[in-house]
Motif scaffolding. Sequence first.
Motif, PDB file in Angstrom:
ATOM      1  N   MET A   1       0.791  -1.062  -0.175  1.00  0.00           N
ATOM      2  CA  MET A   1       0.060   0.060  -0.068  1.00  0.00           C
ATOM      3  C   MET A   1       0.885   1.174   0.045  1.00  0.00           C
ATOM      4  SD  MET A   1      -3.223   1.225   2.482  1.00  0.00           S
ATOM      5  CE  MET A   1      -2.630  -0.074   3.533  1.00  0.00           C
ATOM      6  N   LYS A   2       0.474   2.252  -0.751  1.00  0.00           N
ATOM      7  CA  LYS A   2       1.575   3.420  -0.945  1.00  0.00           C
ATOM      8  C   LYS A   2       0.348   4.746  -0.772  1.00  0.00           C
ATOM      9  CE  LYS A   2       5.107   2.158  -3.695  1.00  0.00           C
ATOM     10  NZ  LYS A   2       5.802   2.459  -4.777  1.00  0.00           N
ATOM     11  N   THR A   3       1.097   5.625  -0.181  1.00  0.00           N
ATOM     12  CA  THR A   3      -0.037   7.003  -0.117  1.00  0.00           C
ATOM     13  C   THR A   3       0.917   8.164  -0.656  1.00  0.00           C
ATOM     14  OG1 THR A   3      -1.240   8.255   1.270  1.00  0.00           O
ATOM     15  CG2 THR A   3       0.784   7.921   2.121  1.00  0.00           C
ATOM     16  N   ILE A   4       0.169   9.069  -1.131  1.00  0.00           N
ATOM     17  CA  ILE A   4       0.855  10.278  -1.636  1.00  0.00           C
ATOM     18  C   ILE A   4       0.605  11.368  -0.706  1.00  0.00           C
ATOM     19  CG2 ILE A   4       0.942  12.022  -3.507  1.00  0.00           C
ATOM     20  CD1 ILE A   4      -0.096   9.695  -5.268  1.00  0.00           C
ATOM     21  N   ALA A   5       1.764  12.275  -0.289  1.00  0.00           N
ATOM     22  CA  ALA A   5       1.564  13.550   0.296  1.00  0.00           C
ATOM     23  C   ALA A   5       2.320  14.747  -0.339  1.00  0.00           C
ATOM     24  CB  ALA A   5       2.363  13.301   1.877  1.00  0.00           C
ATOM     25  N   GLN A   6       1.673  15.688  -0.457  1.00  0.00           N
ATOM     26  CA  GLN A   6       2.243  17.064  -1.279  1.00  0.00           C
ATOM     27  C   GLN A   6       2.559  17.947  -0.175  1.00  0.00           C
ATOM     28  OE1 GLN A   6      -0.391  19.352  -3.636  1.00  0.00           O
ATOM     29  NE2 GLN A   6       1.112  19.910  -5.084  1.00  0.00           N
ATOM     30  N   LEU A   7       3.902  18.364   0.286  1.00  0.00           N
ATOM     31  CA  LEU A   7       4.402  19.136   1.105  1.00  0.00           C
ATOM     32  C   LEU A   7       4.747  20.536   0.606  1.00  0.00           C
ATOM     33  CD1 LEU A   7       6.869  16.424   2.640  1.00  0.00           C
ATOM     34  CD2 LEU A   7       4.353  16.763   3.003  1.00  0.00           C
ATOM     35  N   THR A   8       4.144  21.465   1.252  1.00  0.00           N
ATOM     36  CA  THR A   8       4.804  22.953   1.090  1.00  0.00           C
ATOM     37  C   THR A   8       5.345  23.570   2.157  1.00  0.00           C
ATOM     38  OG1 THR A   8       2.787  22.997  -0.520  1.00  0.00           O
ATOM     39  CG2 THR A   8       4.038  25.060  -0.030  1.00  0.00           C
ATOM     40  N   HIS A  27      17.480  16.273   2.929  1.00  0.00           N
ATOM     41  CA  HIS A  27      17.001  15.401   4.001  1.00  0.00           C
ATOM     42  C   HIS A  27      16.296  14.206   3.572  1.00  0.00           C
ATOM     43  CE1 HIS A  27      16.560  14.344   8.235  1.00  0.00           C
ATOM     44  NE2 HIS A  27      15.288  14.046   8.106  1.00  0.00           N
ATOM     45  N   LEU A  28      15.191  14.496   2.602  1.00  0.00           N
ATOM     46  CA  LEU A  28      14.354  13.464   2.053  1.00  0.00           C
ATOM     47  C   LEU A  28      14.847  12.234   1.429  1.00  0.00           C
ATOM     48  CD1 LEU A  28      11.683  15.626   0.554  1.00  0.00           C
ATOM     49  CD2 LEU A  28      11.467  14.304   2.220  1.00  0.00           C
ATOM     50  N   ALA A  29      16.235  12.556   1.051  1.00  0.00           N
ATOM     51  CA  ALA A  29      16.918  11.673   0.041  1.00  0.00           C
ATOM     52  C   ALA A  29      17.202  10.313   1.049  1.00  0.00           C
ATOM     53  CB  ALA A  29      18.253  11.992  -0.412  1.00  0.00           C
ATOM     54  N   GLN A  30      17.173  10.379   2.401  1.00  0.00           N
ATOM     55  CA  GLN A  30      17.447   9.367   3.153  1.00  0.00           C
ATOM     56  C   GLN A  30      16.334   8.314   3.548  1.00  0.00           C
ATOM     57  OE1 GLN A  30      18.381  10.339   7.300  1.00  0.00           O
ATOM     58  NE2 GLN A  30      16.829  11.889   7.438  1.00  0.00           N
ATOM     59  N   TYR A  31      14.980   8.770   2.909  1.00  0.00           N
ATOM     60  CA  TYR A  31      13.759   7.965   3.231  1.00  0.00           C
ATOM     61  C   TYR A  31      13.501   6.950   1.886  1.00  0.00           C
ATOM     62  CZ  TYR A  31      13.112  10.833   7.087  1.00  0.00           C
ATOM     63  OH  TYR A  31      13.337  11.471   8.511  1.00  0.00           O
ATOM     64  N   ASP A  32      12.703   5.783   2.126  1.00  0.00           N
ATOM     65  CA  ASP A  32      12.562   5.068   0.976  1.00  0.00           C
ATOM     66  C   ASP A  32      10.891   5.625   0.600  1.00  0.00           C
ATOM     67  OD1 ASP A  32      12.204   3.056  -0.677  1.00  0.00           O
ATOM     68  OD2 ASP A  32      11.387   1.455   0.983  1.00  0.00           O
ATOM     69  N   VAL A  33      11.204   6.758   0.047  1.00  0.00           N
ATOM     70  CA  VAL A  33       9.909   7.577  -0.834  1.00  0.00           C
ATOM     71  C   VAL A  33      10.361   7.773  -2.196  1.00  0.00           C
ATOM     72  CG1 VAL A  33       8.830   7.904   1.316  1.00  0.00           C
ATOM     73  CG2 VAL A  33      10.258   9.656   0.234  1.00  0.00           C
ATOM     74  N   GLU A  34       9.282   7.757  -3.068  1.00  0.00           N
ATOM     75  CA  GLU A  34       9.572   8.606  -4.332  1.00  0.00           C
ATOM     76  C   GLU A  34       9.453  10.065  -3.953  1.00  0.00           C
ATOM     77  OE1 GLU A  34       7.300   6.802  -7.351  1.00  0.00           O
ATOM     78  OE2 GLU A  34       6.949   5.085  -6.291  1.00  0.00           O
ATOM     79  N   GLY A  46       4.941   6.732  -0.826  1.00  0.00           N
ATOM     80  CA  GLY A  46       5.603   5.534  -0.120  1.00  0.00           C
ATOM     81  C   GLY A  46       4.685   4.928   0.645  1.00  0.00           C
ATOM     82  N   ALA A  47       5.381   4.213   1.590  1.00  0.00           N
ATOM     83  CA  ALA A  47       4.263   3.265   2.509  1.00  0.00           C
ATOM     84  C   ALA A  47       3.666   4.434   3.399  1.00  0.00           C
ATOM     85  CB  ALA A  47       5.056   2.328   3.264  1.00  0.00           C
ATOM     86  N   PRO A  48       2.675   4.311   3.896  1.00  0.00           N
ATOM     87  CA  PRO A  48       1.967   5.436   4.790  1.00  0.00           C
ATOM     88  C   PRO A  48       2.575   5.674   5.983  1.00  0.00           C
ATOM     89  CG  PRO A  48      -0.034   3.847   3.850  1.00  0.00           C
ATOM     90  CD  PRO A  48       1.419   3.146   3.406  1.00  0.00           C
ATOM     91  N   ASP A  74      -0.896  18.141   2.119  1.00  0.00           N
ATOM     92  CA  ASP A  74      -2.076  17.641   1.592  1.00  0.00           C
ATOM     93  C   ASP A  74      -1.775  15.691   1.403  1.00  0.00           C
ATOM     94  OD1 ASP A  74      -3.507  19.912   1.424  1.00  0.00           O
ATOM     95  OD2 ASP A  74      -2.158  20.321  -0.357  1.00  0.00           O
ATOM     96  N   LEU A  75      -2.711  15.139   1.669  1.00  0.00           N
ATOM     97  CA  LEU A  75      -2.784  13.623   1.914  1.00  0.00           C
ATOM     98  C   LEU A  75      -3.713  13.118   0.811  1.00  0.00           C
ATOM     99  CD1 LEU A  75      -2.284  13.146   5.498  1.00  0.00           C
ATOM    100  CD2 LEU A  75      -0.318  12.541   3.828  1.00  0.00           C
ATOM    101  N   LEU A  76      -3.275  12.390   0.126  1.00  0.00           N
ATOM    102  CA  LEU A  76      -4.259  11.277  -0.679  1.00  0.00           C
ATOM    103  C   LEU A  76      -4.372  10.114   0.059  1.00  0.00           C
ATOM    104  CD1 LEU A  76      -2.925  13.316  -2.818  1.00  0.00           C
ATOM    105  CD2 LEU A  76      -4.455  11.799  -4.448  1.00  0.00           C
ATOM    106  N   SER A  77      -5.554   9.313  -0.187  1.00  0.00           N
ATOM    107  CA  SER A  77      -5.871   8.041   0.613  1.00  0.00           C
ATOM    108  C   SER A  77      -4.835   7.194   0.037  1.00  0.00           C
ATOM    109  CB  SER A  77      -7.276   7.659   0.138  1.00  0.00           C
ATOM    110  OG  SER A  77      -7.531   7.623  -1.120  1.00  0.00           O
ATOM    111  N   PRO A  78      -4.526   6.283   0.635  1.00  0.00           N
ATOM    112  CA  PRO A  78      -3.698   5.180   0.198  1.00  0.00           C
ATOM    113  C   PRO A  78      -4.215   4.377  -1.048  1.00  0.00           C
ATOM    114  CG  PRO A  78      -4.448   4.516   2.477  1.00  0.00           C
ATOM    115  CD  PRO A  78      -4.829   5.717   1.980  1.00  0.00           C
ATOM    116  N   SER A  79      -3.121   3.857  -1.927  1.00  0.00           N
ATOM    117  CA  SER A  79      -3.656   2.981  -2.981  1.00  0.00           C
ATOM    118  C   SER A  79      -3.092   1.577  -2.681  1.00  0.00           C
ATOM    119  CB  SER A  79      -2.889   3.590  -4.213  1.00  0.00           C
ATOM    120  OG  SER A  79      -1.397   3.331  -4.356  1.00  0.00           O
ATOM    121  N   ALA A  80      -3.601   0.495  -3.425  1.00  0.00           N
ATOM    122  CA  ALA A  80      -3.188  -0.916  -3.505  1.00  0.00           C
ATOM    123  C   ALA A  80      -1.920  -1.114  -3.786  1.00  0.00           C
ATOM    124  CB  ALA A  80      -4.268  -1.570  -3.855  1.00  0.00           C
ATOM    125  N   GLU A  81      -1.275  -0.309  -4.651  1.00  0.00           N
ATOM    126  CA  GLU A  81       0.077  -0.662  -5.120  1.00  0.00           C
ATOM    127  C   GLU A  81       0.812  -0.862  -4.066  1.00  0.00           C
ATOM    128  OE1 GLU A  81       1.609   0.836  -8.902  1.00  0.00           O
ATOM    129  OE2 GLU A  81       2.324   2.202  -7.322  1.00  0.00           O
TER     130      GLU A  81
END
Length: 81
Positions: A1-8, A27-34, A46-48, A74-81
Amino acid sequence: MKTIAQLTYIPLSQEDPREKVQELLEHLAQYDVEIEVGYLSTTIIGAPKTVFEVIKDLYDIMSMETERFRFQVDLLSPSAE
Protein backbone atom coordinates in the motif's frame (compact mmCIF):
# COMPACT_ATOMS: atom_id res chain seq x y z
CA MET A 1 0.00 0.00 0.00
CA LYS A 2 1.26 3.49 -0.90
CA THR A 3 0.08 6.98 -0.10
CA ILE A 4 0.89 10.36 -1.60
CA ALA A 5 1.67 13.52 0.36
CA GLN A 6 2.18 16.92 -1.18
CA LEU A 7 4.40 19.06 1.07
CA THR A 8 4.78 22.82 0.93
CA TYR A 9 7.37 24.45 3.18
CA ILE A 10 7.72 28.22 3.39
CA PRO A 11 10.29 29.69 5.79
CA LEU A 12 8.84 33.04 6.90
CA SER A 13 11.91 34.45 8.62
CA GLN A 14 14.42 34.02 5.79
CA GLU A 15 15.19 36.61 3.14
CA ASP A 16 16.06 33.87 0.66
CA PRO A 17 14.25 30.63 1.58
CA ARG A 18 15.86 28.50 -1.16
CA GLU A 19 18.73 27.35 1.06
CA LYS A 20 16.40 26.01 3.80
CA VAL A 21 14.17 24.33 1.22
CA GLN A 22 17.20 22.70 -0.43
CA GLU A 23 18.41 21.38 2.94
CA LEU A 24 15.05 19.69 3.54
CA LEU A 25 15.04 18.20 0.04
CA GLU A 26 18.46 16.70 0.71
CA HIS A 27 17.15 15.29 4.00
CA LEU A 28 14.30 13.57 2.13
CA ALA A 29 16.82 11.49 0.17
CA GLN A 30 17.43 9.25 3.21
CA TYR A 31 13.87 7.87 3.18
CA ASP A 32 12.44 5.05 1.12
CA VAL A 33 9.99 7.28 -0.77
CA GLU A 34 9.62 8.51 -4.32
CA ILE A 35 10.20 12.26 -4.53
CA GLU A 36 8.79 14.62 -7.14
CA VAL A 37 10.00 18.20 -6.74
CA GLY A 38 7.66 20.82 -8.14
CA TYR A 39 7.87 24.59 -8.40
CA LEU A 40 5.91 25.28 -5.19
CA SER A 41 5.72 21.92 -3.46
CA THR A 42 7.25 18.47 -3.22
CA THR A 43 5.32 15.23 -3.54
CA ILE A 44 6.41 12.08 -1.75
CA ILE A 45 5.03 8.62 -2.45
CA GLY A 46 5.59 5.66 -0.18
CA ALA A 47 4.23 3.38 2.50
CA PRO A 48 1.82 5.32 4.76
CA LYS A 49 3.95 4.68 7.86
CA THR A 50 7.05 6.06 6.10
CA VAL A 51 5.20 9.08 4.72
CA PHE A 52 3.97 10.01 8.21
CA GLU A 53 7.49 9.48 9.60
CA VAL A 54 8.84 11.88 6.97
CA ILE A 55 6.21 14.50 7.82
CA LYS A 56 7.01 14.28 11.55
CA ASP A 57 10.78 14.39 11.02
CA LEU A 58 10.57 17.37 8.68
CA TYR A 59 8.32 19.22 11.12
CA ASP A 60 10.76 18.53 13.96
CA ILE A 61 13.70 19.78 11.87
CA MET A 62 11.85 22.93 10.82
CA SER A 63 10.81 23.62 14.42
CA MET A 64 14.43 23.47 15.58
CA GLU A 65 16.06 25.32 12.69
CA THR A 66 13.53 27.89 11.50
CA GLU A 67 12.09 30.64 13.64
CA ARG A 68 8.82 30.94 11.70
CA PHE A 69 7.49 28.79 8.89
CA ARG A 70 4.44 27.50 7.13
CA PHE A 71 4.18 23.76 6.44
CA GLN A 72 1.22 22.58 4.45
CA VAL A 73 0.55 18.87 3.97
CA ASP A 74 -2.05 17.42 1.58
CA LEU A 75 -2.61 13.66 1.78
CA LEU A 76 -4.26 11.35 -0.70
CA SER A 77 -5.84 8.11 0.45
CA PRO A 78 -3.60 5.05 0.16
CA SER A 79 -3.59 2.97 -3.01
CA ALA A 80 -3.32 -0.80 -3.17
CA GLU A 81 -0.05 -0.64 -5.12
